[in-house]
Design a protein around this motif. Structure first.
Motif, short mmCIF file in Angstrom:
data_model
loop_
_atom_site.label_atom_id
_atom_site.label_comp_id
_atom_site.label_asym_id
_atom_site.label_seq_id
_atom_site.Cartn_x
_atom_site.Cartn_y
_atom_site.Cartn_z
N ASN A 1 -4.13 -2.37 6.30
CA ASN A 1 -4.70 -3.09 5.16
C ASN A 1 -3.77 -4.19 4.66
O ASN A 1 -4.22 -5.18 4.07
CB ASN A 1 -5.00 -2.10 4.03
CG ASN A 1 -5.79 -2.72 2.90
OD1 ASN A 1 -6.82 -3.34 3.12
ND2 ASN A 1 -5.30 -2.56 1.68
N LEU A 2 -2.48 -4.02 4.90
CA LEU A 2 -1.50 -5.04 4.48
C LEU A 2 -1.61 -6.31 5.32
O LEU A 2 -1.15 -7.37 4.90
CB LEU A 2 -0.08 -4.49 4.58
CG LEU A 2 0.26 -3.32 3.63
CD1 LEU A 2 1.66 -2.78 3.94
CD2 LEU A 2 0.18 -3.76 2.19
N LEU A 3 -2.24 -6.21 6.50
CA LEU A 3 -2.37 -7.36 7.39
C LEU A 3 -3.76 -7.96 7.24
O LEU A 3 -4.71 -7.59 7.92
CB LEU A 3 -2.13 -6.92 8.84
CG LEU A 3 -1.99 -8.04 9.89
CD1 LEU A 3 -0.81 -8.94 9.58
CD2 LEU A 3 -1.84 -7.43 11.28
N VAL B 1 -5.80 8.41 -1.05
CA VAL B 1 -4.98 7.72 -0.04
C VAL B 1 -5.71 6.57 0.64
O VAL B 1 -5.07 5.74 1.29
CB VAL B 1 -4.46 8.70 1.04
CG1 VAL B 1 -3.61 9.79 0.41
CG2 VAL B 1 -5.60 9.30 1.84
N CYS B 2 -7.02 6.52 0.51
CA CYS B 2 -7.78 5.46 1.21
C CYS B 2 -7.55 4.11 0.55
O CYS B 2 -7.89 3.91 -0.62
CB CYS B 2 -9.28 5.80 1.19
SG CYS B 2 -10.29 4.53 1.97
N PRO B 3 -7.00 3.14 1.26
CA PRO B 3 -6.72 1.83 0.65
C PRO B 3 -7.99 1.02 0.36
O PRO B 3 -7.96 0.08 -0.43
CB PRO B 3 -5.86 1.13 1.71
CG PRO B 3 -6.28 1.74 3.00
CD PRO B 3 -6.57 3.19 2.68
N LYS B 4 -9.09 1.40 0.97
CA LYS B 4 -10.35 0.69 0.76
C LYS B 4 -11.24 1.37 -0.28
O LYS B 4 -12.32 0.87 -0.59
CB LYS B 4 -11.12 0.60 2.09
CG LYS B 4 -10.42 -0.22 3.16
CD LYS B 4 -10.28 -1.67 2.76
CE LYS B 4 -9.70 -2.51 3.88
NZ LYS B 4 -9.58 -3.94 3.49
N VAL C 1 0.82 -0.02 13.47
CA VAL C 1 0.95 1.40 13.15
C VAL C 1 -0.43 1.98 12.88
O VAL C 1 -1.27 1.36 12.21
CB VAL C 1 1.84 1.59 11.89
CG1 VAL C 1 1.94 3.07 11.52
CG2 VAL C 1 3.21 1.00 12.14
N GLU C 2 -0.69 3.18 13.42
CA GLU C 2 -2.00 3.84 13.24
C GLU C 2 -2.08 4.42 11.83
O GLU C 2 -2.04 5.64 11.63
CB GLU C 2 -2.18 4.93 14.29
CG GLU C 2 -2.42 4.42 15.69
CD GLU C 2 -3.79 3.76 15.83
OE1 GLU C 2 -4.80 4.40 15.51
OE2 GLU C 2 -3.84 2.58 16.25
N ASP C 3 -2.21 3.54 10.88
CA ASP C 3 -2.27 3.95 9.49
C ASP C 3 -3.09 2.93 8.72
O ASP C 3 -2.86 1.71 8.84
CB ASP C 3 -0.86 4.04 8.90
CG ASP C 3 -0.87 4.45 7.44
OD1 ASP C 3 -1.09 5.64 7.15
OD2 ASP C 3 -0.68 3.56 6.58
#
Length: 290
Positions: A129-131, A181-184, A122-124
């Motif tokens: 980040n979950l992978l 919203v940025c997971p990083k 998925v383009e998200d």
């Protein structure tokens, strides 16, 4: 009387009865709303970004009108102009707001940052980040899938062909939506008058960081040692610049020439991080000197 007509009459009677019951209840138990709340809401930008800490403009308007402890300058998208209006309407004092703009602390474009694997999901950014933390070798860098761009309520961000988001300085309101919203956690807010920025978010040690990205901060501390104003500190192998000290005291950013990987660059808005050049340096210094 036929059954269908009887059913219709019963349903109509019930509808009329419950209609009157609802109208009576609405009038009996209605709560008067302070009209000032709607007046304050009308002056807010309606971005519904939540930068004020409340769930939308209406919630903030209600809080700032009814609660004497809620400051009138919490709407960062509205900046000083809105803060002054809200302060005037509510009879409160509004402290000056420092203009800020979002910045992407990563210069890891497609040609500079290595990949651990090919991502086809998925383009998200959150999903990627979950992978295993995403496809980039640097686990602190921008994933480039545009979650921040999609979430910006003011259309102030676009994805560049190089794989990094670009912030439009004319549209950015410093609402902080992209930051959240940025997971990083690779996006932060900076003062508009800042002189330099660190285009890196890596906390890895130098050798590991440089292997993953050619423009990573390697934690050498050369910039910190060269800064005569102690505006740069090192934290978790990463240079951290105090923008306020830098803006107020620095007239010659020697850290720019000392950084071996060019992770510290002039603060120039509206471009892909890492594409700053000597012309940009002149532009940035001239802008800051105004």
């Amino acid at each position: 009387m036929s059954t269908p007509i009887l059913i219709l009459m019963v349903l109509t009677s019930l509808g009329v009865f419950f209609g009157f019951l609802l109208a009576y209840s609405n009038k009996k138990f209605s709560i008067e709303v302070n009209p000032l709340i709607h007046i304050v809401e009308d002056v807010l930008p309606k971005g519904q970004c939540g930068a004020c800490g409340y769930a939308g403009c209406m919630a903030y308007a209600e809080a700032v009108v009814l609660n004497p402890d809620v400051a009138p300058n919490l709407c960062s998208p509205g900046k000083d102009a809105v803060a002054k209006l809200v302060a005037e309407l509510t009879g409160k004092a509004a402290a000056p707001m420092e203009p800020q703009i979002a910045q992407v602390q990563c210069a890891g474009t497609h040609d500079k940052a290595k990949r651990s694997y090919a991502y086809t999901g998925v383009e998200d950014c959150v999903a990627a980040n979950l992978l295993f933390g995403g496809p980039k070798s640097c686990k602190y860098g921008c994933l480039g899938l545009g979650t921040c761009v999609k979430s910006c309520p003011f259309d102030a961000m676009t994805m560049s062909p190089e794989g990094l988001p670009v912030i439009d300085p004319e549209k950015c309101t410093s609402c902080g939506k992209c930051v959240s919203v940025c997971p990083k956690q690779v996006i932060s807010l900076m003062p508009v008058g800042a002189r330099v920025r660190v285009n890196c978010n890596s906390k890895d040690k130098g050798a590991v960081a440089k292997k993953a990205c050619s423009v990573a901060c390697i934690g050498c501390s050369l910039c910190m040692r060269q800064c005569p104003y102690e505006a740069i500190k090192m934290g978790n192998n990463l240079a951290i610049v105090d923008a306020k000290i830098c803006e107020e005291k620095c007239s010659d950013a020697v850290c720019l020439s000392k950084c071996p990987t060019k992770a510290i660059r002039p603060f120039v808005t509206g471009i892909v991080p890492g594409t700053e050049n000597e012309a940009s340096t002149t532009l940035a210094c001239a802008s800051c000197a105004k």
